[in-house]
Enzyme design. Structure first.
Site, PDB file in Angstrom:
ATOM      1  N   HIS A 243      -5.943  -3.299   4.392  1.00  0.00           N
ATOM      2  CA  HIS A 243      -7.139  -2.498   4.672  1.00  0.00           C
ATOM      3  C   HIS A 243      -7.871  -2.089   3.381  1.00  0.00           C
ATOM      4  CE1 HIS A 243      -5.531  -1.981   8.756  1.00  0.00           C
ATOM      5  NE2 HIS A 243      -4.426  -1.453   8.255  1.00  0.00           N
TER       6      HIS A 243
HETATM    7  O1  RIB Z   1      -6.315   2.685   9.356  1.00  0.00           O
HETATM    8  C1  RIB Z   1      -5.968   2.180   8.085  1.00  0.00           C
HETATM    9  C2  RIB Z   1      -6.189   3.208   7.025  1.00  0.00           C
HETATM   10  O2  RIB Z   1      -5.369   4.358   7.285  1.00  0.00           O
HETATM   11  C3  RIB Z   1      -5.775   2.723   5.625  1.00  0.00           C
HETATM   12  O3  RIB Z   1      -6.561   3.350   4.654  1.00  0.00           O
HETATM   13  C4  RIB Z   1      -4.353   3.191   5.519  1.00  0.00           C
HETATM   14  O4  RIB Z   1      -3.946   3.383   4.158  1.00  0.00           O
HETATM   15  C5  RIB Z   1      -4.433   4.517   6.213  1.00  0.00           C
HETATM   16  O5  RIB Z   1      -4.938   5.478   5.282  1.00  0.00           O
END
Ligand code: RIB
Ligand code: CA
Length: 313
Positions: A243
């Site tokens: 992500h």
């Molecule tokens: O949904 C994914 C996000 O939530 C990413 O940034 C992960 O690190 C959590 O913070």
């Protein structure tokens, strides 16, 4: 071209760690002015510790790390140990940090940095809940117009939610903060689950990290080996979704990404859809466009960039 000045606001988190490593390995592209920790994946004391662990893993102990907000603006903190483990960085066995945490609060660092640098020259890179950013905007409204761009990981549209049926974790944890940021008028680029779920650490990609043979390469392989469980079980994914590194990679190679400039608004009223990013992808309203909402990436190009840069550490 001069390196882009950035502040990374983060809740490490294995994927945050990879995003930070990519930034620290790319000084010709990004100058990390500082890292501000926020409560999110794990509580603030751990995110502030983990941010320093990652800086030391990268051998960049001169990057100042600050602690920001320890809870959302108006809701109880929701954490994600079920994804990231008790420490937030489960997987590799990394030593406790020796570099200090800065005395200044992360919110004040964000305010001072935007005021001390020329307008339009500092980019904010939130990788967790938007509490620190929103608090800075509320405390010092004058800084909003000084922001060059906000490039954040959060939200979802076609992918819908990963923490509730409707909401992605970062936005869900602090929807009020997200609403402030998305209505601020600052230029925003959004990396939602729609694109991050296409950045999967398949086994060949994980093997390439491990084959680097460096502390950073092996640690990234171990981190992604650990945190892929959640997405494999939930989505049947072929590997861990990276992500947050989509944010850093966008700063370095925006051509790897594509999306639409659309209206995005945040649900802050209904508990059923709390934290949902209501993205007008099809332009069915006349609401003003306020964000570049990224929907796709060149995944092979992304992993080639990431692996090449990690090899530098
Ligand atoms: O949904 C994914 C996000 O939530 C990413 O940034 C992960 O690190 C959590 O913070
Ligand atoms: Ca994160």
């Amino acid at each position: 071209m001069t390196a882009r000045k950035i502040i990374i606001d983060t809740d490490p988190g294995q994927d945050d760690a990879v995003a930070i490593l990519l930034a620290l390995a790319s000084p010709e592209d990004v100058e990390v002015l500082g890292i501000t920790a926020v409560a999110g994946n794990v509580p603030l004391d751990l995110t502030a510790k983990n941010a320093r662990i990652v800086c030391e893993l990268a051998g960049k102990v001169d990057v100042p790390v600050f602690a920001g907000c320890d809870r959302p603006l108006g809701r109880d903190l929701v954490t994600a140990e079920h994804v990231h483990g008790k420490t937030g960085l489960d997987g590799p066995d990394l030593p406790d940090p020796t570099m200090p945490l800065q005395d200044q609060n992360g919110v004040d660092f964000i305010i001072d940095t935007l005021r001390d640098n020329d307008p339009g020259t500092v980019t904010l890179c939130p990788l967790g809940p938007l509490t620190n950013i929103a608090t800075a905007f509320q405390k010092a409204p004058d800084i909003v117009e000084r922001v060059q761009e906000i490039v954040l990981m959060g939200g979802a549209y076609f992918e819908v939610g990963n923490i509730t049926p409707a909401a992605e974790f970062n936005i869900y944890v602090d929807p009020q903060a997200a609403d402030i940021v998305f209505k601020s008028g600052a230029p925003i680029v959004v990396m939602p689950l729609d694109v991050t779920h296409k950045a999967l650490v398949t086994k060949p990609r994980n093997d390439a990290f491990r084959a680097l043979g460096t502390a950073a390469g092996v640690a990234v392989a171990q981190m992604t080996d650990f945190f892929e469980r959640f997405d494999k079980e939930k989505y049947g994914s072929a590997g861990a979704p990276l992500h947050d590194p989509c944010v850093t990679a966008y700063l370095i190679r925006p051509d790897l990404f594509s999306g639409r400039h659309i209206n995005v608004e945040i649900e802050t009223t209904s508990e059923l859809t709390m934290g949902m990013t209501v993205a007008d992808w099809w332009g069915v309203t006349d609401r003003p466009a306020n964000a570049l909402f990224i929907g796709n990436l060149d995944a092979d190009g992304f992993f080639d960039l990431l692996t090449e840069r990690l090899a530098r550490l």
